[in-house]
Design an enzyme around this catalytic site. Sequence first.
Site: not given
Ligand code: IPD
Ligand code: CA
Length: 303
Positions: A76, A96, A98-99, A101, A236
């Site tokens: 990402e 990713d 940190i998923d 964030t 993700d």
């Molecule tokens: C997001 C999270 C969020 C989801 C978004 C993602 P990120 O990723 O997974 O729950 O609703 O579609 O992009 O920005 O925290 O890596």
């Molecule tokens: Ca992320």
Amino acid sequence: MTSTINLQDILAFAITLARQAGAKIKHGSATRFEASTGVDEKKNAVDLVTETDQAVEAFVKQEISTRFPHHSFIGEESHAAGEKHILSDDPTWIVDPIDGTTNFVHGFPFSCISIGFTVGGEPVVGVVYNPFLDQLYSGAKGHGSFLNETTRLPLVAPAPSLPSLSRALLGIEWGSDRSPEVMSNKLKSFDNLIGQGEGKAMVRGVRSLGSAALNFCAVASGQLDMYWEIGCWEWDVAAGIVIALEAGGRVFGSKKSDLSAECSAELVTGRKYLIIRGIPEGKEGQVALAKEFYEHVVEWDQL
Ligand code: IPD
Ligand code: CA
């Protein structure tokens, strides 16, 4: 191609890497209010990135390229920094750092690292680690999926029946695209799913964990019955797809696609995802639920 790659080796490496990265994420969380560490915005004020996201991705990328110099990498933060990412047939790591964030920034303990590995565009290994709850989900094609390496998913077996949408606990997300068009489609869909009356499904409840990867793992575990989101990226979902499939789940893309098709690269990169947990009604039952679900939602094309 998968036959020349030892998935168990890849899995073991990814698990070690996820735990190392998890320690860095926890450290980043403990120090996130120190003066030098900041929170930046990406496409808008609710799409966040921190120094920890970038540091963890740099670490993971370096470790992977040292161990597997011929494998491709999609991440990402590399994408955010302008690197081209095209999912090819090559063995590819999709990360990713940190998923979740926003959860990370606020100290809500549902953030994770997500490490997926694809061959021929198909996710074949996935590891998702939430260091705050010390929960590590892993899966490898043909080898099942597990919580903390020992507890097989789903957590309750045999999985209970799910005869209709009205009996489901759903994962849904608000996402970071708050444009009027997207919000109107989302709210209409949520109303159709949650509400009571003509044309409404009146599901049992909805939850938003704030991390796509952890939503996939909750479905794989059987804690959520389904999860739907439009707008996620491959980092993700790549790991979560393997973990959900290996737990008996099924992953669908757009409502316009062939619902009986198997998981493909198009689905991984398609930005539209519906995941249904394993059920005793099997694939036919999952396809029937997907059809019922799609009757209630409005789709849009995510930029
Ligand atoms: C997001 C999270 C969020 C989801 C978004 C993602 P990120 O990723 O997974 O729950 O609703 O579609 O992009 O920005 O925290 O890596
Ligand atoms: Ca992320």
